[in-house]
Design an enzyme around this catalytic site. Structure first.
Site, PDB file in Angstrom:
ATOM      1  N   HIS A  45       0.852  -1.189   0.000  1.00 30.57           N
ATOM      2  CA  HIS A  45       0.000   0.000   0.000  1.00 30.57           C
ATOM      3  C   HIS A  45       0.893   1.247   0.000  1.00 30.57           C
ATOM      4  O   HIS A  45       1.926   1.272   0.677  1.00 30.57           O
ATOM      5  CB  HIS A  45      -0.909  -0.011   1.235  1.00 30.57           C
ATOM      6  N   ASP A  52       0.981   4.190   1.433  1.00 28.16           N
ATOM      7  CA  ASP A  52       1.382   4.745   2.719  1.00 28.16           C
ATOM      8  C   ASP A  52       2.330   3.815   3.465  1.00 28.16           C
ATOM      9  O   ASP A  52       3.270   4.254   4.134  1.00 28.16           O
ATOM     10  CB  ASP A  52       0.152   5.029   3.585  1.00 28.16           C
ATOM     11  N   LYS A  53       2.101   2.504   3.347  1.00 25.32           N
ATOM     12  CA  LYS A  53       2.983   1.554   4.012  1.00 25.32           C
ATOM     13  C   LYS A  53       4.349   1.472   3.331  1.00 25.32           C
ATOM     14  O   LYS A  53       5.362   1.230   3.989  1.00 25.32           O
ATOM     15  CB  LYS A  53       2.324   0.172   4.050  1.00 25.32           C
ATOM     16  N   GLU A  84      10.792  11.465   6.764  1.00 24.11           N
ATOM     17  CA  GLU A  84       9.498  11.443   6.088  1.00 24.11           C
ATOM     18  C   GLU A  84       9.679  10.969   4.653  1.00 24.11           C
ATOM     19  O   GLU A  84      10.751  11.142   4.056  1.00 24.11           O
ATOM     20  CB  GLU A  84       8.871  12.843   6.075  1.00 24.11           C
ATOM     21  N   GLU A 140      14.535  15.394   9.038  1.00 21.73           N
ATOM     22  CA  GLU A 140      15.706  15.866   9.779  1.00 21.73           C
ATOM     23  C   GLU A 140      16.414  14.715  10.466  1.00 21.73           C
ATOM     24  O   GLU A 140      15.801  13.696  10.781  1.00 21.73           O
ATOM     25  CB  GLU A 140      15.290  16.941  10.796  1.00 21.73           C
ATOM     26  N   LYS A 191      -5.899  -4.161   0.527  1.00 20.56           N
ATOM     27  CA  LYS A 191      -6.518  -3.722   1.773  1.00 20.56           C
ATOM     28  C   LYS A 191      -7.491  -4.789   2.264  1.00 20.56           C
ATOM     29  O   LYS A 191      -8.000  -5.591   1.481  1.00 20.56           O
ATOM     30  CB  LYS A 191      -7.291  -2.412   1.564  1.00 20.56           C
ATOM     31  N   PHE A 226      -8.619  -3.812 -10.191  1.00 21.85           N
ATOM     32  CA  PHE A 226      -7.575  -3.204  -9.360  1.00 21.85           C
ATOM     33  C   PHE A 226      -6.217  -3.517 -10.007  1.00 21.85           C
ATOM     34  O   PHE A 226      -5.367  -4.155  -9.418  1.00 21.85           O
ATOM     35  CB  PHE A 226      -7.664  -3.742  -7.935  1.00 21.85           C
ATOM     36  N   ASP A 244      -2.323   6.047  -6.068  1.00 24.52           N
ATOM     37  CA  ASP A 244      -2.683   6.841  -4.891  1.00 24.52           C
ATOM     38  C   ASP A 244      -1.396   7.195  -4.167  1.00 24.52           C
ATOM     39  O   ASP A 244      -0.725   6.319  -3.620  1.00 24.52           O
ATOM     40  CB  ASP A 244      -3.622   6.021  -3.988  1.00 24.52           C
ATOM     41  N   ALA A 245      -1.037   8.468  -4.148  1.00 25.84           N
ATOM     42  CA  ALA A 245       0.227   8.877  -3.537  1.00 25.84           C
ATOM     43  C   ALA A 245       0.305   8.440  -2.083  1.00 25.84           C
ATOM     44  O   ALA A 245      -0.696   8.419  -1.362  1.00 25.84           O
ATOM     45  CB  ALA A 245       0.378  10.395  -3.643  1.00 25.84           C
ATOM     46  N   ARG A 299       0.484   7.942   7.665  1.00 24.42           N
ATOM     47  CA  ARG A 299      -0.923   8.184   7.350  1.00 24.42           C
ATOM     48  C   ARG A 299      -1.811   6.980   7.684  1.00 24.42           C
ATOM     49  O   ARG A 299      -2.986   6.982   7.374  1.00 24.42           O
ATOM     50  CB  ARG A 299      -1.055   8.558   5.871  1.00 24.42           C
ATOM     51  N   LYS A 300      -1.253   5.948   8.312  1.00 25.02           N
ATOM     52  CA  LYS A 300      -2.047   4.775   8.683  1.00 25.02           C
ATOM     53  C   LYS A 300      -1.885   4.465  10.165  1.00 25.02           C
ATOM     54  O   LYS A 300      -1.597   3.347  10.572  1.00 25.02           O
ATOM     55  CB  LYS A 300      -1.628   3.578   7.817  1.00 25.02           C
ATOM     56  N   LYS A 317      10.881   7.683  13.074  1.00 34.06           N
ATOM     57  CA  LYS A 317      11.261   8.414  14.281  1.00 34.06           C
ATOM     58  C   LYS A 317      12.162   7.574  15.172  1.00 34.06           C
ATOM     59  O   LYS A 317      11.898   6.401  15.398  1.00 34.06           O
ATOM     60  CB  LYS A 317      10.008   8.819  15.070  1.00 34.06           C
ATOM     61  N   LYS A 325      11.867  10.244  20.434  1.00 33.95           N
ATOM     62  CA  LYS A 325      10.559  10.826  20.140  1.00 33.95           C
ATOM     63  C   LYS A 325       9.486   9.951  20.792  1.00 33.95           C
ATOM     64  O   LYS A 325       9.255   8.816  20.387  1.00 33.95           O
ATOM     65  CB  LYS A 325      10.373  10.946  18.634  1.00 33.95           C
ATOM     66  N   ASP A 339       6.386   9.938  20.702  1.00 36.62           N
ATOM     67  CA  ASP A 339       5.307   9.418  19.855  1.00 36.62           C
ATOM     68  C   ASP A 339       5.480   7.919  19.659  1.00 36.62           C
ATOM     69  O   ASP A 339       4.502   7.172  19.662  1.00 36.62           O
ATOM     70  CB  ASP A 339       5.337  10.089  18.470  1.00 36.62           C
TER      71      ASP A 339
END
Length: 386
Positions: free
Chosen positions: A18, A20-21, A46, A59, A171, A235, A243-244, A249-250, A270, A274, A276
């Protein structure tokens, strides 16, 4: 998730291909290479992927040299984007790199013995959640466990040649009917599988039901279960050209499938300074041990931090009324047995290791892997003793 009445709950997952993955895995692969060479590397990597292009930015502060072009191409090849006919190929995709040094204003609050605070502080402010439930052996919500198993099975039958016409993107979605907190049956199963043009929709649906859905969800399927496979009918164009993709985003796929709360921060790319990432892992570790120790049937843990400050500014344990001892006693046990500062979390969970790329697909939690130290139930006996 409500447990007092009959209701339906749904979770989803996506495959490693996918868009995003793809970006999450590239971001984590870059950090893995940094920490392999430099255990003190700090990074916020990123990634953006679209037709013919991967952009890696963010960074970093490290002594490591990372050939990011090579990392990107190797990651794409491992995922399965290795043929030009897919419209996105490891050999010819363009790779742009724009990494800059970490802000010194952030660094002075994160590094030990610098700034106002003498202990390593949190890399940012924020709130993090961990969750556990006794409804599965993994101590995870059933819906997200099944959703991940479906997408992982999609990848397996593609890579082992069982369904060689499959391509990397895909998906899943699973809706389970619950009654008084107990899972009864699958109400709906949704699968979308990226595929070669020559396969017929009829054959694809037959194959996916036999080789993917039934082996994973068979015990939950009844004659009323709705099964939806490639409902658009086609598909063929998938992955970043369709799809960019973006890192981070997941976040619900990465965690508990929508059960419980989420602090909002993503994990991939990260370093563990961090919170998060690292505090989310510790919150899961705490919640899982509480449930495994029998102190609650369900548990959600919230941690909150201020940038540059070591100790959390907030700690909350919510057992949804399933606790076997008072919640304030559970909070006291958490403070006694679990380190909650960034440095303490990193040391306890041994987080300065190149283990992160494999976390970036099929969920960060509920997986049986010794590198996922936050999944250990090593505090159960201590918690039971009180």
């Amino acid at each position: 998730m409500r447990s007092e009445t009959r209701h339906f709950f749904t979770s989803e997952s996506v495959t490693e291909g996918h868009p995003d993955k793809v970006c999450d895995q590239i971001s984590d692969a870059v950090y893995d290479e940094m920490v392999t060479q430099d255990k003190e590397a700090h990074a916020g990597v990123e990634c953006f992927a679209t037709t013919g292009l991967v952009l890696v930015g963010g960074e970093a502060k490290t002594s490591a040299y990372v050939n990011i072009q090579e990392v990107v191409r190797n990651t794409l090849k491992e995922i399965g984007y290795d043929k030009s006919e897919y419209g996105f190929c490891c050999d010819d995709v363009g790779v742009i790199v724009t990494l800059h040094e970490q802000s010194p204003d952030i660094a002075q609050g994160v590094e030990a013995d610098k700034g106002e605070h003498k202990e390593q502080g949190a890399g940012d402010q924020g709130l993090m959640f961990g969750y556990a439930t006794d409804e599965t052996p993994e101590l995870m919500p059933l819906t997200v466990v099944l959703a991940h198993k479906l997408t992982k099975k999609l990848s397996e039958v593609r890579k082992d040649g069982t369904l060689s016409y499959l391509r990397p993107d895909g998906k899943s979605q699973v809706t389970i009917e619950f009654d008084n907190g107990k899972a009864l049956r699958a109400e709906a199963i949704v699968l979308a599988a990226h595929h070669a043009e020559e396969i017929t929709l009829e054959q694809l649906r037959k194959d996916l039901k036999k080789h993917v859905i039934e082996p994973i969800c068979g015990k939950w399927i009844d004659d009323k279960t709705k099964i939806f496979i490639n409902e658009t009918g086609r598909f063929v164009l998938g992955g970043p050209p369709a799809d960019a993709g973006l890192t981070g985003r997941k976040i619900i796929v990465d965690t508990y499938g929508g059960v419980g709360a989420h602090g909002g921060g993503c994990f991939s790319g990260k370093d563990p300074s961090k919170v998060d990432r690292s505090a989310s892992y510790m919150a899961r570790h705490i919640a899982k041990n509480i449930v495994a120790a029998g102190l609650a049937k369900r548990c959600e843990v919230q941690l909150a931090y201020s940038i540059g400050v070591a100790e959390p500014v907030g700690l909350l344990v919510n057992t949804y009324g399933t606790n076997s001892i008072p919640e304030d006693k559970i909070v006291a046990l958490v403070k006694e047995h679990f380190p909650l500062t960034p440095a303490g979390i990193i040391k306890a969970l041994d987080l300065k290791r190149p283990i992160y790329k494999k976390t970036a697909a099929y969920g960060h939690f509920g997986r049986d892997d010794p590198d996922f130290t936050w999944e250990k139930t090593d505090k159960v006996e201590a918690l039971k003793k009180g």
